[in-house]
Design a protein around this motif. Structure first.
Motif, PDB file in Angstrom:
ATOM      1  N   TYR A   1       0.839  -1.210   0.000  1.00 42.94           N
ATOM      2  CA  TYR A   1       0.000   0.000   0.000  1.00 42.94           C
ATOM      3  C   TYR A   1       0.870   1.255   0.000  1.00 42.94           C
ATOM      4  CZ  TYR A   1      -2.993   3.645   2.019  1.00 42.94           C
ATOM      5  OH  TYR A   1      -3.661   4.820   2.260  1.00 42.94           O
ATOM      6  N   GLU A   2       1.891   1.285   0.865  1.00 42.46           N
ATOM      7  CA  GLU A   2       2.758   2.460   0.959  1.00 42.46           C
ATOM      8  C   GLU A   2       3.526   2.690  -0.336  1.00 42.46           C
ATOM      9  OE1 GLU A   2       4.993   1.311   4.339  1.00 42.46           O
ATOM     10  OE2 GLU A   2       3.379   1.748   5.753  1.00 42.46           O
TER      11      GLU A   2
ATOM     12  N   GLN B   1       1.091   4.315  -2.713  1.00 50.41           N
ATOM     13  CA  GLN B   1       0.873   5.714  -2.337  1.00 50.41           C
ATOM     14  C   GLN B   1       2.074   6.580  -2.712  1.00 50.41           C
ATOM     15  OE1 GLN B   1      -2.122   6.828  -1.196  1.00 50.41           O
ATOM     16  NE2 GLN B   1      -2.729   4.703  -1.561  1.00 50.41           N
TER      17      GLN B   1
ATOM     18  N   ARG C   1       2.091   9.886  -5.106  1.00 49.85           N
ATOM     19  CA  ARG C   1       2.616  11.203  -4.703  1.00 49.85           C
ATOM     20  C   ARG C   1       3.633  11.744  -5.694  1.00 49.85           C
ATOM     21  NH1 ARG C   1       2.660   8.662   0.483  1.00 49.85           N
ATOM     22  NH2 ARG C   1       4.906   8.273   0.329  1.00 49.85           N
TER      23      ARG C   1
ATOM     24  N   GLN D   1      -2.576  13.745  -9.510  1.00 44.35           N
ATOM     25  CA  GLN D   1      -2.864  13.369  -8.127  1.00 44.35           C
ATOM     26  C   GLN D   1      -4.295  13.715  -7.761  1.00 44.35           C
ATOM     27  OE1 GLN D   1      -0.046  14.141  -4.898  1.00 44.35           O
ATOM     28  NE2 GLN D   1       1.500  14.710  -6.407  1.00 44.35           N
TER      29      GLN D   1
ATOM     30  N   ASN E   1      -7.067  10.972  -6.574  1.00 44.77           N
ATOM     31  CA  ASN E   1      -7.741  11.108  -5.278  1.00 44.77           C
ATOM     32  C   ASN E   1      -9.248  11.178  -5.437  1.00 44.77           C
ATOM     33  OD1 ASN E   1      -5.343  11.052  -3.835  1.00 44.77           O
ATOM     34  ND2 ASN E   1      -5.071  13.277  -3.901  1.00 44.77           N
TER      35      ASN E   1
ATOM     36  N   ARG F   1      -2.686   5.446   8.468  1.00 46.42           N
ATOM     37  CA  ARG F   1      -3.318   5.898   7.225  1.00 46.42           C
ATOM     38  C   ARG F   1      -2.656   7.170   6.713  1.00 46.42           C
ATOM     39  NH1 ARG F   1      -9.539   5.785   9.191  1.00 46.42           N
ATOM     40  NH2 ARG F   1      -8.586   7.267  10.609  1.00 46.42           N
TER      41      ARG F   1
ATOM     42  N   ALA G   1      -0.064   9.634   5.281  1.00 40.16           N
ATOM     43  CA  ALA G   1       1.066   9.469   4.359  1.00 40.16           C
ATOM     44  C   ALA G   1       2.391   9.771   5.036  1.00 40.16           C
ATOM     45  CB  ALA G   1       0.886  10.394   3.154  1.00 40.16           C
TER      46      ALA G   1
END
Length: 657
Positions: free
Chosen positions: A297-298, A301, A305, A312, A316, A530, A532
């Motif tokens: 997941y990270e 993300q 970014r 972005q 989102n 959660r 960032a």
């Protein structure tokens, strides 16, 4: 139990047995090694294991695997190893670990297992406590670490799992892996009949005194898992699996037994190689712990970014629409923990709303999610998660991108699986329903009186997978197992109407504030990551007026934030020059502290069931991540809270001063 719960359990049992019936049957065997001769007959020259990251690397078919297991067992017998002998097996993931593990059992032995990376004093303790007369070590490097420590133990034989040259001055008889197999090939394997009640392995787990406890797992305990987990996962012969978890640990180990028993092909991977292996192997299944899925997941993300600002915003927006679609679909299908007792009109309203958000979800699937799934190889049928509760936002993310995650729950003492979510009843946020022949009940932690559905308390379990007890430790056994066979898991949770277990924390992890409030740190930590900007977090605050936290920040996200503020984040030890026109700031800067205060407040307040006492007060940012290497993470990547508290004791005390 409510009428709904009773009917749900009946349906669960029927569907479980139907799923199990679709798999290869091993119900008539009495010991684990009996599986591999049957697997060799059934799957023959199909590849069983691919091990390309170890030396030597190898690909073994099912026929070759069974032959190697027999040769290893016969070699042990030729050296005088008797049935019911204890053998210390200290090694990490490889095809040779599996051959040694099952070779020991085929010879009638009992293995005591641990990672080669463990502290040498701990390994010495396990070898002594388990009454081992044989040591099987990963390589010569490990032997040199242990040699001086075990000279006074009754170890009469050492086997290296490497092919390194054996030292001529070894104080005991020593062979390498190939020498042992050659010895076995020259002899004949003597049958070693075993029953389901016979001890198969000792798995050492940390105890309250600091000394590891030897969990006694029988052949019957392990066979129960292989014979019933088909209710959860139904792999096809030839399905590809990626193996990452420690094979000496009960979760990774039992998963291997199950998947090999069903004719899958497993590729051993590592954290270092997992990204490339996903693309090359294109796995159908992978068994992992929450931290593995969090890292995926990270990574996604981070890629988001790095996109242009306009892209972005689009991503989102699409993910917001997708999240609304998934959440309303859950409510409509009675699969929402946040709305467990929805009325028919409410469910119909949620169904209508899901249709409203569906076009946005479809567009997100076309533009975003397909590319995200490519990072996992694009062929995943199911990811199997255990070793801890999965954070809500991680669960939601994988549901949105259409990568099914089935969460299970169990402990070393339960071989390990007690419950698991089914693909046809995947209640996100829960840890699943009991697997066949397994009972759960929730009791008051003080009185041990049974509590009704929906009431939080201590989780008790009973079933064929529960251990015999702790080796040579009757006091600890009596404390964990009562006279009726109920095992005290030490976990807190509650049961839904359809018997899904929802875990809320560990009884021993509960933080008690000075106002008397009991706080479970895990759900709060799950909410905070959660953000960032938060990579890892551990909540503290025992006997304090409020909670506090130690936070490992996500440095790249912080650097991007600083750049957006026309600033440059300076990290101690890094010599990166400050770009022209930017102001240098550090983690102690007021702007950084305000950012984290805002993130903590927002994430904690946004979590379900928020109470004012959940708010995190003081916090400190630390640069060294929690890891296995520095002793702050377990092998299943859970934070060792006592270790972290001791390491940062002065910082924590100063936080509340």
């Amino acid at each position: 139990m409510s009428q709904f719960a009773s009917s749900a359990i009946k349906t669960l049992t029927q569907r479980d047995h139907a799923a199990i019936a679709s798999l290869r049957d091993y119900s008539q065997i009495q010991s684990l090694p009996e599986i591999w001769s049957l697997a060799a007959e059934r799957y023959g020259d199909r590849p069983a294991m691919v091990d390309s990251h170890n030396t030597p690397n190898a690909t073994l078919t099912y026929r070759q695997l069974w032959q190697s297991i027999q040769d290893f067992a016969a070699g042990l017998q030729a050296l005088g190893v008797e049935p019911r002998s204890s053998i210390a097996l200290f090694s990490d993931n490889s095809h040779r670990w599996f051959i040694a593990d099952q070779g020991i059992m085929t010879a009638g032995g009992i293995n005591a297992v641990r990672s080669s990376q463990a502290d040498p004093e701990e390994l010495r303790y396990i070898a002594e406590h388990s009454d081992s007369s044989v040591l099987i070590a990963q390589d010569l490097k490990l032997w040199k670490r242990l040699e001086a420590l075990i000279t006074n133990l009754p170890i009469t034989l050492v086997v290296l799992l490497s092919d390194e040259t054996v030292p001529e001055d070894a104080p005991v008889k020593m062979l390498n892996f190939s020498q042992l197999l050659a010895l076995g090939q020259a002899g004949a394997l003597q049958p070693a009949p075993q029953s389901a009640d016979d001890l198969a392995t000792l798995i050492y787990t940390s105890g309250t005194t600091g000394k590891p406890k030897g969990v006694m797992i029988t052949h019957g305990n392990l066979l129960h898992q292989i014979q019933t987990l088909g209710a959860v996962v139904q792999p096809d012969v030839g399905d590809r699996v990626m193996g990452l978890l420690p094979t000496w640990h009960t979760f990774g180990r039992t998963a291997e037994y199950l998947l090999y028993a069903q004719g899958c092909t497993q590729t051993y991977t590592t954290i270092r190689h997992i990204k490339a292996d996903f693309k090359q192997v294109k796995p159908h299944y992978m068994v992992g712990v929450p931290r593995v899925w969090e890292s995926i997941y990270e990574g996604v993300q981070k890629q988001f970014r790095e996109q242009p600002e306009s892209k972005q915003r689009l991503i989102n927006t699409l993910m917001l629409l997708s999240r609304k679609y998934v959440q309303n679909r859950r409510t409509a299908n009675r699969l929402s923990l946040d709305h467990p007792y929805t009325t028919a009109p409410r469910r119909f309203g949620s169904l209508l709303l899901s249709w409203v958000f569906w076009p946005g979800h479809v567009l997100a699937e076309k533009l975003v999610y397909g590319k995200v799934r490519e990072a996992t190889g694009g062929c995943v049928k199911q990811l199997i998660s255990g070793g801890g509760s999965l954070a809500r936002h991680i669960d939601l993310f994988f549901e949105m991108i259409n990568v099914p995650v089935l969460v299970g729950y169990g402990l070393t003492e339960t071989s390990p699986v007690l419950t698991a979510r089914r693909h046809w009843r995947n209640l996100r946020g829960a840890s699943g329903q009991p697997i066949p022949d397994t009972e759960l009940k929730i009791v008051d932690p003080e009185t041990h009186q049974a509590l009704p559905l929906g009431k939080q308390g201590l989780v008790m379990a009973r079933g064929p997978q529960v251990m015999q007890g702790y080796y040579k430790n009757p006091e600890a056994t009596a404390k964990a197992l009562d006279g009726e066979g109920w095992f005290d898991t030490g976990d807190l949770g509650w049961l839904t109407d359809d018997a899904n277990i929802v875990l809320t924390g560990r009884a021993k992890d509960t933080i008690v504030l000075t106002n008397g409030e009991n706080i479970e740190p895990q759900p709060i930590e799950d909410a905070c990551i959660r953000s960032a900007y938060i990579d890892q977090i551990m909540v503290v605050g025992q006997d304090q007026r409020s909670l506090g936290a130690l936070i490992v920040p996500t440095i790249d996200a912080l650097q991007q934030w600083a750049a957006s503020q026309n600033q440059h984040l300076v990290i101690p030890g890094e010599e990166t020059p400050v770009p022209a026109g930017r102001t240098a700031i550090t983690l102690e800067d007021e702007a950084i502290q305000k950012l984290f205060r805002s993130e903590l407040n927002q994430q904690v307040k946004d979590r379900p069931g928020y109470r004012p006492d959940d708010r995190i007060g003081p916090f400190r940012l630390i640069l060294e991540p929690f890891s296995i290497e520095n002793g702050t993470l377990t092998q299943t990547l859970k934070v060792r809270r006592p270790v972290v508290q001791e390491r940062y004791r002065d910082m924590i005390d100063g936080m509340f001063a």
